[in-house]
Design an enzyme around this catalytic site. Structure first.
Site, PDB file in Angstrom:
ATOM      1  N   PRO A  81       0.835  -1.206   0.000  1.00 10.73           N
ATOM      2  CG  PRO A  81       0.125  -0.940   2.216  1.00 10.73           C
ATOM      3  CD  PRO A  81       0.834  -1.890   1.298  1.00 10.73           C
ATOM      4  CB  THR A  82       2.371   3.511  -2.049  1.00  4.63           C
ATOM      5  OG1 THR A  82       1.758   3.192  -3.289  1.00  4.63           O
ATOM      6  CG2 THR A  82       3.539   2.568  -1.817  1.00  4.63           C
ATOM      7  N   GLY A  83       0.095   5.282   0.023  1.00  2.00           N
ATOM      8  CA  GLY A  83      -0.865   6.385   0.000  1.00  2.00           C
ATOM      9  C   GLY A  83      -0.452   7.420  -1.033  1.00  2.00           C
ATOM     10  CG  HIS A 282       5.666   2.891   6.879  1.00  2.00           C
ATOM     11  ND1 HIS A 282       4.514   2.597   7.552  1.00  2.00           N
ATOM     12  CD2 HIS A 282       5.291   3.748   5.878  1.00  2.00           C
ATOM     13  CE1 HIS A 282       3.498   3.252   7.010  1.00  2.00           C
ATOM     14  NE2 HIS A 282       3.950   3.950   5.980  1.00  2.00           N
ATOM     15  NE  ARG A 285       7.000   6.609   2.817  1.00  2.00           N
ATOM     16  CZ  ARG A 285       7.100   7.645   2.000  1.00  2.00           C
ATOM     17  NH1 ARG A 285       8.221   7.850   1.349  1.00  2.00           N
ATOM     18  NH2 ARG A 285       6.094   8.469   1.812  1.00  2.00           N
ATOM     19  N   GLY A 315      12.841  -2.063   1.249  1.00  2.00           N
ATOM     20  CA  GLY A 315      14.160  -2.032   0.608  1.00  2.00           C
ATOM     21  C   GLY A 315      14.411  -3.086  -0.445  1.00  2.00           C
ATOM     22  N   GLY A 336       7.038  -1.643  -2.484  1.00  2.00           N
ATOM     23  CA  GLY A 336       6.413  -0.326  -2.409  1.00  2.00           C
ATOM     24  C   GLY A 336       6.891   0.611  -3.499  1.00  2.00           C
TER      25      GLY A 336
HETATM   26  C1  LIG Z   1       4.950   6.961  -1.011  1.00  2.00           C
HETATM   27  C2  LIG Z   1       4.681   5.883  -0.023  1.00  2.00           C
HETATM   28  C3  LIG Z   1       3.458   5.862   0.642  1.00  2.00           C
HETATM   29  C4  LIG Z   1       3.184   4.863   1.557  1.00  2.00           C
HETATM   30  N1  LIG Z   1       1.955   4.835   2.144  1.00  2.00           N
HETATM   31  C5  LIG Z   1       1.643   3.816   2.973  1.00  2.00           C
HETATM   32  C6  LIG Z   1       0.347   3.712   3.515  1.00  2.00           C
HETATM   33  O1  LIG Z   1      -0.527   4.535   3.243  1.00  2.00           O
HETATM   34  N2  LIG Z   1       0.080   2.670   4.337  1.00  2.00           N
HETATM   35  C7  LIG Z   1       1.034   1.731   4.658  1.00  2.00           C
HETATM   36  O2  LIG Z   1       0.753   0.796   5.394  1.00  2.00           O
HETATM   37  N3  LIG Z   1       2.268   1.812   4.137  1.00  2.00           N
HETATM   38  C8  LIG Z   1       2.599   2.813   3.310  1.00  2.00           C
HETATM   39  N4  LIG Z   1       3.845   2.869   2.757  1.00  2.00           N
HETATM   40  C9  LIG Z   1       4.829   1.831   3.098  1.00  2.00           C
HETATM   41  C10 LIG Z   1       4.745   0.673   2.093  1.00  2.00           C
HETATM   42  O3  LIG Z   1       3.539  -0.038   2.252  1.00  2.00           O
HETATM   43  C11 LIG Z   1       5.888  -0.324   2.297  1.00  2.00           C
HETATM   44  O4  LIG Z   1       5.935  -0.740   3.635  1.00  2.00           O
HETATM   45  C12 LIG Z   1       7.245   0.236   1.896  1.00  2.00           C
HETATM   46  O5  LIG Z   1       7.122   1.108   0.788  1.00  2.00           O
HETATM   47  C13 LIG Z   1       8.174  -0.915   1.541  1.00  2.00           C
HETATM   48  O6  LIG Z   1       9.432  -0.467   1.236  1.00  2.00           O
HETATM   49  P1  LIG Z   1       9.959  -0.218  -0.260  1.00  2.00           P
HETATM   50  O7  LIG Z   1       9.330   1.039  -0.729  1.00  2.00           O
HETATM   51  O8  LIG Z   1      11.413  -0.087  -0.064  1.00  2.00           O
HETATM   52  O9  LIG Z   1       9.574  -1.408  -1.102  1.00  2.00           O
HETATM   53  C14 LIG Z   1       4.148   3.871   1.845  1.00  2.00           C
HETATM   54  C15 LIG Z   1       5.370   3.887   1.183  1.00  2.00           C
HETATM   55  C16 LIG Z   1       5.641   4.881   0.260  1.00  2.00           C
HETATM   56  C17 LIG Z   1       6.970   4.842  -0.455  1.00  2.00           C
END
Ligand SMILES: Cc1cc2nc3c(=O)[nH]c(=O)nc-3n(C[C@H](O)[C@H](O)[C@H](O)COP(=O)(O)O)c2cc1C
Length: 392
Positions: A81-83, A282, A285, A315, A336
């Site tokens: 999920p990426t908001g 996350h 993040r 990652g 993500g």
């Molecule tokens: C732009 C962005 C928005 C995200 N929004 C959410 C979210 O709304 N809910 C959530 O559970 N995780 C969110 N995440 C975390 C991702 O679900 C995931 O844990 C993370 O991106 C995995 O790492 P990666 O980007 O290195 O693959 C977000 C990540 C990014 C990059």
């Protein structure tokens, strides 16, 4: 442009997305939190793990298929999920979900999506999971859960690592705040990215108006030019395991807890009746100083892997990273940013390209390490750190 889009690995897609998106949007997608120590450690921990190839194994019929919660999937990855993914591409969530469906992998829609959960379900097909951030008013969240159930989502992912909106100072510097304010800096940033201005922002403005969080209850459906209840992100800092027990009663299908970084918490999730946990920081993040999820993964698998499915993210940029996680006992890996880069570059086609890069890399690597299929991966495909017992 050929189907590769000129991207031969995820780093290439990242570079293309950086050029396509306004700096403020790109950094919002790409960066971490604080001093980005967690972001760096996520990669470093994956790179520290070494593979141990098996020689002379027939790998001519390699398979990447997995079964998760009783369903077969074509590959061992799912879209995380990426908001605000709708800022990468007009209705980017639909593009991502369609790419996932075509590849036979699950897509997770974020609570903070810019396309409503009902519209994504109508337009995309495939296996859809819904991610929920619990709101301070639990009854509103429970209503959202009911909507996801009615729309046919097959799993609920409860994110527990963000009790307050993380700092992320770069969003403030770039003017990426909610409420969104046009500043000289972000206006010139948008103006020098005309493809994004016309292909994304203008398309919203000419159809549905300023992008907004479409899953929020009406009345709170904050346009990104207005403050949602005085907070930039509606999350709750009073969530406890009791909330998870209530969700378990409301949600009959697969229930996952996302943001676990300790074996103890995976055991508690199992005690509450969860079907899965996602070991995650996350994507670097949330808390800026945590162990990398890949490092915590084997402890979680050992403690709770017999009681629930253990998934992992944060990652993973290479097929080899996915292979390492599966060898350590993960059932699947969530991706993500990589698919976000893809969708920012070319919509559904770009997200499909990201998924294809993982598929090709995993496929080639399985042959190179003498593994007939992902179901055969185990710790004996990993080199033990010096002084440790191989295969333990
Ligand atoms: C732009 C962005 C928005 C995200 N929004 C959410 C979210 O709304 N809910 C959530 O559970 N995780 C969110 N995440 C975390 C991702 O679900 C995931 O844990 C993370 O991106 C995995 O790492 P990666 O980007 O290195 O693959 C977000 C990540 C990014 C990059």
């Amino acid at each position: 442009m050929d189907k590769s889009l000129g991207a031969y690995d995820i780093a290439d897609l990242c570079g293309l997305a950086r050029r396509r998106l306004p700096k403020g949007v790109f950094e919002f997608f790409d960066r971490g939190n604080g001093d980005e120590q967690a972001l760096i450690e996520n990669r470093a921990a994956l790179e520290r793990i070494k593979l141990a190839p098996h020689a002379l194994v027939d790998t001519s019929r390699r398979s990447q298929e997995i079964t998760l919660f009783g369903q077969r999937h074509g590959m061992p990855i799912a879209v995380a999920p990426t908001g605000s993914a709708g800022l990468a591409w007009h209705e980017g969530e639909i593009a991502l979900a369609r790419a996932a469906a075509a590849a036979g992998i699950p897509f997770t829609l974020a609570t903070g999506s810019m396309t409503s959960l009902e519209r994504v379900a109508e337009q995309a097909g495939g296996t859809l999971w819904f991610q929920i951030y619990m709101w301070p008013d639990r009854s509103l969240s429970h209503r959202l859960v009911e909507r996801a159930k009615a729309a046919g989502y097959q799993a609920l992912v409860v994110t527990v690592d963000t009790p307050v909106p993380p700092g992320r100072e770069y969003n403030l510097r770039n003017g990426m705040t909610v409420p969104f304010r046009f500043t000289r800096r972000n206006v010139s940033d948008v103006l020098v990215h005309p493809r994004w201005l016309t292909g994304v922002l203008m398309r919203y403005l000419l159809t549905t108006g300023m992008p907004r969080y479409e899953n929020y209850p009406s009345g709170m459906q904050s346009r990104i030019t207005a403050a949602p209840m005085g907070r930039s992100m509606m999350v709750s800092d009073s969530l406890t395991w009791d909330d998870l027990r209530v969700l378990r009663k409301l949600w009959p299908q697969a229930l996952m807890v996302k943001g676990i970084l300790h074996a103890r918490d995976a055991v508690l999730a199992a005690d509450c009746g969860a079907d899965g946990v996602i070991v995650s920081n996350h994507g670097g993040r949330a808390v800026d100083s945590t162990r990398a999820p890949i490092e915590v993964l084997p402890e979680v698998v050992d403690a709770a892997g017999k009681r629930l499915a253990v998934l992992v993210d944060s990652g993973f940029r290479r097929g080899a990273d996915v292979v390492k996680a599966l060898a350590l006992g993960a059932k699947a890996v969530l991706i993500g940013r990589a698919t976000l880069y893809g969708v920012a570059v070319a919509g559904q086609e770009g997200a499909a390209r990201a998924i294809e890069i993982y598929r090709d890399e995993i496929d080639r690597l399985l042959a190179l390490i003498g593994c007939p299929g992902v179901a055969h991966l185990g710790r004996d495909y990993l080199a033990a750190p010096a002084g440790m017992d191989a295969g333990a």
